[in-house]
Design a protein around this motif. Structure first.
Motif, PDB file in Angstrom:
ATOM      1  N   ALA A  33       0.836  -1.200   0.000  1.00 29.23           N
ATOM      2  CA  ALA A  33       0.000   0.000   0.000  1.00 29.23           C
ATOM      3  C   ALA A  33       0.875   1.256   0.000  1.00 29.23           C
ATOM      4  CB  ALA A  33      -0.926  -0.006   1.219  1.00 29.23           C
ATOM      5  N   GLN A  34       1.952   1.235   0.784  1.00 31.72           N
ATOM      6  CA  GLN A  34       2.856   2.379   0.807  1.00 31.72           C
ATOM      7  C   GLN A  34       3.525   2.567  -0.564  1.00 31.72           C
ATOM      8  OE1 GLN A  34       6.584   2.011   2.931  1.00 31.72           O
ATOM      9  NE2 GLN A  34       6.464   4.130   3.630  1.00 31.72           N
ATOM     10  N   ALA A  35       3.916   1.456  -1.189  1.00 28.91           N
ATOM     11  CA  ALA A  35       4.538   1.542  -2.509  1.00 28.91           C
ATOM     12  C   ALA A  35       3.585   2.150  -3.530  1.00 28.91           C
ATOM     13  CB  ALA A  35       4.990   0.159  -2.972  1.00 28.91           C
ATOM     14  N   LEU A  36       2.303   1.772  -3.449  1.00 25.69           N
ATOM     15  CA  LEU A  36       1.316   2.323  -4.376  1.00 25.69           C
ATOM     16  C   LEU A  36       1.143   3.823  -4.146  1.00 25.69           C
ATOM     17  CD1 LEU A  36      -0.750   1.962  -6.607  1.00 25.69           C
ATOM     18  CD2 LEU A  36      -2.419   1.268  -4.883  1.00 25.69           C
ATOM     19  N   ARG A  37       1.071   4.241  -2.875  1.00 22.55           N
ATOM     20  CA  ARG A  37       0.936   5.677  -2.594  1.00 22.55           C
ATOM     21  C   ARG A  37       2.119   6.455  -3.159  1.00 22.55           C
ATOM     22  NH1 ARG A  37       3.115   9.224   0.678  1.00 22.55           N
ATOM     23  NH2 ARG A  37       4.197   7.702   2.014  1.00 22.55           N
ATOM     24  N   ARG A  38       3.315   5.940  -2.942  1.00 25.43           N
ATOM     25  CA  ARG A  38       4.512   6.620  -3.442  1.00 25.43           C
ATOM     26  C   ARG A  38       4.539   6.629  -4.969  1.00 25.43           C
ATOM     27  NH1 ARG A  38       9.344   3.755  -0.465  1.00 25.43           N
ATOM     28  NH2 ARG A  38      10.557   5.225  -1.733  1.00 25.43           N
ATOM     29  N   ALA A  39       4.089   5.528  -5.584  1.00 21.75           N
ATOM     30  CA  ALA A  39       4.067   5.468  -7.047  1.00 21.75           C
ATOM     31  C   ALA A  39       3.094   6.480  -7.634  1.00 21.75           C
ATOM     32  CB  ALA A  39       3.696   4.054  -7.508  1.00 21.75           C
ATOM     33  N   LEU A  40       1.967   6.698  -6.923  1.00 22.00           N
ATOM     34  CA  LEU A  40       0.977   7.676  -7.372  1.00 22.00           C
ATOM     35  C   LEU A  40       1.369   9.106  -6.999  1.00 22.00           C
ATOM     36  CD1 LEU A  40      -2.276   5.745  -6.403  1.00 22.00           C
ATOM     37  CD2 LEU A  40      -1.416   6.124  -8.712  1.00 22.00           C
ATOM     38  N   ARG A  41       2.436   9.212  -6.204  1.00 20.74           N
ATOM     39  CA  ARG A  41       2.960  10.513  -5.768  1.00 20.74           C
ATOM     40  C   ARG A  41       1.903  11.332  -5.032  1.00 20.74           C
ATOM     41  NH1 ARG A  41       6.846  11.702 -11.065  1.00 20.74           N
ATOM     42  NH2 ARG A  41       8.487  10.273 -10.397  1.00 20.74           N
ATOM     43  N   ILE A  73      -0.149  11.156   2.301  1.00 22.49           N
ATOM     44  CA  ILE A  73      -0.986  10.188   3.020  1.00 22.49           C
ATOM     45  C   ILE A  73      -2.443  10.637   3.004  1.00 22.49           C
ATOM     46  CG2 ILE A  73      -1.515   9.281   5.321  1.00 22.49           C
ATOM     47  CD1 ILE A  73       1.481   9.051   5.814  1.00 22.49           C
ATOM     48  N   ARG A  74      -2.692  11.918   3.237  1.00 26.99           N
ATOM     49  CA  ARG A  74      -4.068  12.420   3.234  1.00 26.99           C
ATOM     50  C   ARG A  74      -4.698  12.311   1.841  1.00 26.99           C
ATOM     51  NH1 ARG A  74      -7.149  15.170   6.580  1.00 26.99           N
ATOM     52  NH2 ARG A  74      -5.412  15.452   8.034  1.00 26.99           N
ATOM     53  N   ALA A  75      -3.951  12.703   0.820  1.00 27.12           N
ATOM     54  CA  ALA A  75      -4.493  12.638  -0.543  1.00 27.12           C
ATOM     55  C   ALA A  75      -4.750  11.190  -0.956  1.00 27.12           C
ATOM     56  CB  ALA A  75      -3.520  13.308  -1.520  1.00 27.12           C
ATOM     57  N   PHE A  76      -3.866  10.269  -0.544  1.00 27.88           N
ATOM     58  CA  PHE A  76      -4.047   8.850  -0.861  1.00 27.88           C
ATOM     59  C   PHE A  76      -5.298   8.311  -0.168  1.00 27.88           C
ATOM     60  CE2 PHE A  76      -2.492   4.294  -0.276  1.00 27.88           C
ATOM     61  CZ  PHE A  76      -2.664   3.945  -1.611  1.00 27.88           C
ATOM     62  N   ALA A  77      -5.500   8.701   1.091  1.00 27.66           N
ATOM     63  CA  ALA A  77      -6.701   8.262   1.812  1.00 27.66           C
ATOM     64  C   ALA A  77      -7.957   8.771   1.106  1.00 27.66           C
ATOM     65  CB  ALA A  77      -6.645   8.769   3.254  1.00 27.66           C
ATOM     66  N   ASP A  78      -7.951  10.043   0.680  1.00 26.76           N
ATOM     67  CA  ASP A  78      -9.092  10.598  -0.052  1.00 26.76           C
ATOM     68  C   ASP A  78      -9.306   9.852  -1.369  1.00 26.76           C
ATOM     69  OD1 ASP A  78      -9.496  12.436   1.945  1.00 26.76           O
ATOM     70  OD2 ASP A  78      -8.463  14.085   0.902  1.00 26.76           O
ATOM     71  N   TYR A  79      -8.209   9.539  -2.048  1.00 26.09           N
ATOM     72  CA  TYR A  79      -8.283   8.837  -3.344  1.00 26.09           C
ATOM     73  C   TYR A  79      -8.925   7.458  -3.177  1.00 26.09           C
ATOM     74  CZ  TYR A  79      -6.602   6.790  -7.746  1.00 26.09           C
ATOM     75  OH  TYR A  79      -6.517   6.161  -8.961  1.00 26.09           O
ATOM     76  N   LEU A  80      -8.570   6.780  -2.075  1.00 28.16           N
ATOM     77  CA  LEU A  80      -9.116   5.435  -1.849  1.00 28.16           C
ATOM     78  C   LEU A  80     -10.494   5.464  -1.192  1.00 28.16           C
ATOM     79  CD1 LEU A  80      -5.967   3.556  -0.441  1.00 28.16           C
ATOM     80  CD2 LEU A  80      -6.792   3.594  -2.803  1.00 28.16           C
ATOM     81  N   TRP A 131      -1.336   1.395   8.015  1.00 28.30           N
ATOM     82  CA  TRP A 131      -0.692   0.522   7.025  1.00 28.30           C
ATOM     83  C   TRP A 131       0.806   0.815   6.943  1.00 28.30           C
ATOM     84  CZ3 TRP A 131      -4.664   1.529   2.513  1.00 28.30           C
ATOM     85  CH2 TRP A 131      -5.838   0.815   2.762  1.00 28.30           C
ATOM     86  N   GLU A 132       1.123   2.081   6.873  1.00 32.00           N
ATOM     87  CA  GLU A 132       2.514   2.454   6.651  1.00 32.00           C
ATOM     88  C   GLU A 132       3.353   2.255   7.904  1.00 32.00           C
ATOM     89  OE1 GLU A 132       3.378   5.839   4.372  1.00 32.00           O
ATOM     90  OE2 GLU A 132       1.845   5.379   2.864  1.00 32.00           O
ATOM     91  N   ALA A 133       2.743   2.396   9.061  1.00 28.76           N
ATOM     92  CA  ALA A 133       3.484   2.203  10.311  1.00 28.76           C
ATOM     93  C   ALA A 133       3.804   0.723  10.538  1.00 28.76           C
ATOM     94  CB  ALA A 133       2.685   2.752  11.493  1.00 28.76           C
ATOM     95  N   LEU A 134       2.874  -0.165  10.174  1.00 30.76           N
ATOM     96  CA  LEU A 134       3.048  -1.592  10.445  1.00 30.76           C
ATOM     97  C   LEU A 134       3.656  -2.363   9.271  1.00 30.76           C
ATOM     98  CD1 LEU A 134      -0.262  -2.322  12.395  1.00 30.76           C
ATOM     99  CD2 LEU A 134       2.024  -1.872  13.310  1.00 30.76           C
ATOM    100  N   GLY A 135       3.563  -1.829   8.057  1.00 28.61           N
ATOM    101  CA  GLY A 135       4.176  -2.480   6.899  1.00 28.61           C
ATOM    102  C   GLY A 135       3.679  -3.893   6.675  1.00 28.61           C
ATOM    103  N   VAL A 136       4.611  -4.854   6.584  1.00 32.53           N
ATOM    104  CA  VAL A 136       4.228  -6.238   6.291  1.00 32.53           C
ATOM    105  C   VAL A 136       3.481  -6.893   7.442  1.00 32.53           C
ATOM    106  CG1 VAL A 136       6.109  -6.632   4.651  1.00 32.53           C
ATOM    107  CG2 VAL A 136       6.481  -7.079   7.082  1.00 32.53           C
ATOM    108  N   ASP A 137       3.462  -6.247   8.604  1.00 31.65           N
ATOM    109  CA  ASP A 137       2.802  -6.837   9.764  1.00 31.65           C
ATOM    110  C   ASP A 137       1.310  -6.534   9.821  1.00 31.65           C
ATOM    111  OD1 ASP A 137       5.166  -7.970  10.730  1.00 31.65           O
ATOM    112  OD2 ASP A 137       5.749  -6.065  11.656  1.00 31.65           O
ATOM    113  N   THR A 138       0.797  -5.831   8.804  1.00 31.87           N
ATOM    114  CA  THR A 138      -0.646  -5.596   8.759  1.00 31.87           C
ATOM    115  C   THR A 138      -1.182  -5.952   7.380  1.00 31.87           C
ATOM    116  OG1 THR A 138      -2.426  -3.997   9.169  1.00 31.87           O
ATOM    117  CG2 THR A 138      -0.459  -3.166   8.057  1.00 31.87           C
ATOM    118  N   THR A 139      -2.370  -6.552   7.380  1.00 30.23           N
ATOM    119  CA  THR A 139      -3.028  -6.936   6.128  1.00 30.23           C
ATOM    120  C   THR A 139      -4.397  -6.270   6.081  1.00 30.23           C
ATOM    121  OG1 THR A 139      -1.928  -9.092   6.155  1.00 30.23           O
ATOM    122  CG2 THR A 139      -3.864  -8.866   4.738  1.00 30.23           C
ATOM    123  N   PRO A 140      -4.639  -5.396   5.113  1.00 26.77           N
ATOM    124  CA  PRO A 140      -5.953  -4.740   5.020  1.00 26.77           C
ATOM    125  C   PRO A 140      -7.089  -5.752   4.907  1.00 26.77           C
ATOM    126  CG  PRO A 140      -4.354  -3.640   3.612  1.00 26.77           C
ATOM    127  CD  PRO A 140      -3.698  -4.888   4.087  1.00 26.77           C
TER     128      PRO A 140
END
Length: 358
Positions: A12-20, A23-30, A40-49
């Motif tokens: 999820a973090q990689a997708l946000r960065r790829a879309l440039r 965090i707030r704009a990505f949340a609005d986009y989704l 998501w970004e704080a926990l990384g691989v340790d969290t699954t949406p």
């Protein structure tokens, strides 16, 4: 584009960065809460949406433009001190092979429309992901196919020499296909290598390679006919137009027998240039008219090649030279737009030859 089997905070973090996006704009986009993305970004691989968020992320990835998808792929591949380091280190699994095959099909489709950057990213991610020494025969076959497609992308852009060129990737693929005992693929790579020789100006050598391949039973009848046509292409560039016309006519008849209308149209385009080289302008014009009417120029590469050939013939006659220059400029603009450096160089050569003759 490979789909993500299961999203974690890392992807999820990689997708946000790829879309440039922030965090707030990505949340609005989704359409999710800011605190969700932050988690998501704080926990990384340790969290699954949750499943509904997995679907939202799938949709966001599928809707991303080609540049963003390339950035996403590169973020998942990159080395260094980023949080994504080491993402691809596991051995291939059955679904990896299925996704790999899907990506090769997508890469081939991208090459057909000259989307070189995205095509290269699709195959390069797999070439980087697994060490070929750890692959079984299935994986090695896919690795070799990836090398060929990467070589095709480099060849169509004009990158044919050097340590990371089309020729080097073709040679690697050739050795793998030989080791795997896949004769048809091996011969197809040999045909591609002959094309790079022609592009590099080694015309007689390329013509000899093509001639050998016209009788090579490892190739399909269509590929053998293409090799015959390309003998004529190389020899026409060398100035041996009379012989070139003979072998091109034979290739044209074979394409007609094989019911290959696109190749038949390309053969008329090549014949037009050979007749121009032989000084028979009226025949050249008749052949190029057939090519223009029969050829479905549905890709930028096809349009550029056809426009360049047509312009080259029009420039031969002072009465049509102005039209030829306009058409040549159109082809040059398309070549630059799609990064077709070999075609751009050919166009510049034609233009300079015309200017010197004035």
């Amino acid at each position: 584009m490979a789909s993500i089997r299961q999203w974690t905070g890392l992807e999820a973090q990689a997708l946000r960065r790829a879309l440039r996006l922030s965090i707030r704009a990505f949340a609005d986009y989704l359409g999710v809460a800011v605190r969700t993305v932050t988690k998501w970004e704080a926990l990384g691989v340790d969290t699954t949406p949750r499943p509904d968020k997995q679907a939202i992320l799938d949709t966001a990835l599928s809707r991303a433009d080609s540049d963003a998808r390339v950035r996403f792929e590169l973020l998942l591949m990159q080395d260094g001190s980023t949080p994504l380091k080491g993402y691809y280190r596991s051995a291939p699994r059955e679904w990896d092979y299925e996704t790999w095959m899907d990506d090769l099909g997508r890469a081939a489709a991208c090459l057909a429309r000259q989307d070189f950057k995205f095509a290269a990213s699709l195959v390069d991610r797999w070439l980087r992901r697994f060490d070929p020494h750890s692959l079984d025969s299935h994986g090695l076959y896919l690795h070799a196919r990836s090398l060929v497609l990467l070589g095709d992308s480099q060849r169509d852009r004009g990158d044919i020499h050097g340590a990371f060129s089309a020729r080097q990737n073709y040679h690697k693929a050739q050795r793998l296909f030989q080791d795997l005992r896949v004769p048809r693929r091996t011969a197809q790579v040999e045909l591609s290598l002959a094309v790079t020789e022609e592009m590099g100006g080694r015309l007689r050598s390329a013509a000899k390679r093509y001639k050998v391949l016209t009788e090579d039973e490892r190739l399909s009848p269509r590929d053998r006919s293409r090799a015959r046509l390309w003998i004529g292409t190389a020899l026409s560039k060398e100035g041996d137009n009379a012989y070139a016309i003979r072998v091109m006519n034979e290739a044209t008849r074979r394409f007609e027998d094989l019911e290959e209308p696109a190749d038949w149209a390309v053969a008329h385009q090549k014949l037009a240039l050979a007749h121009r080289g032989a000084g028979d302008l009226s025949t050249a014009l008749s052949y190029i008219e057939v090519a223009l009417s029969a050829h479905a120029a549905d890709s930028p590469m096809q349009r550029v090649r056809l426009d360049t050939a047509h312009a080259h013939i029009l420039l031969t006659d002072k009465a049509t030279a102005a039209s030829g220059l306009r058409l040549l400029s159109q082809a040059a603009e398309t070549s630059r737009e799609y990064g077709m450096s070999h075609q751009s160089a050919s166009i510049d050569s034609i233009r300079h030859a015309f200017e010197r003759a004035q």
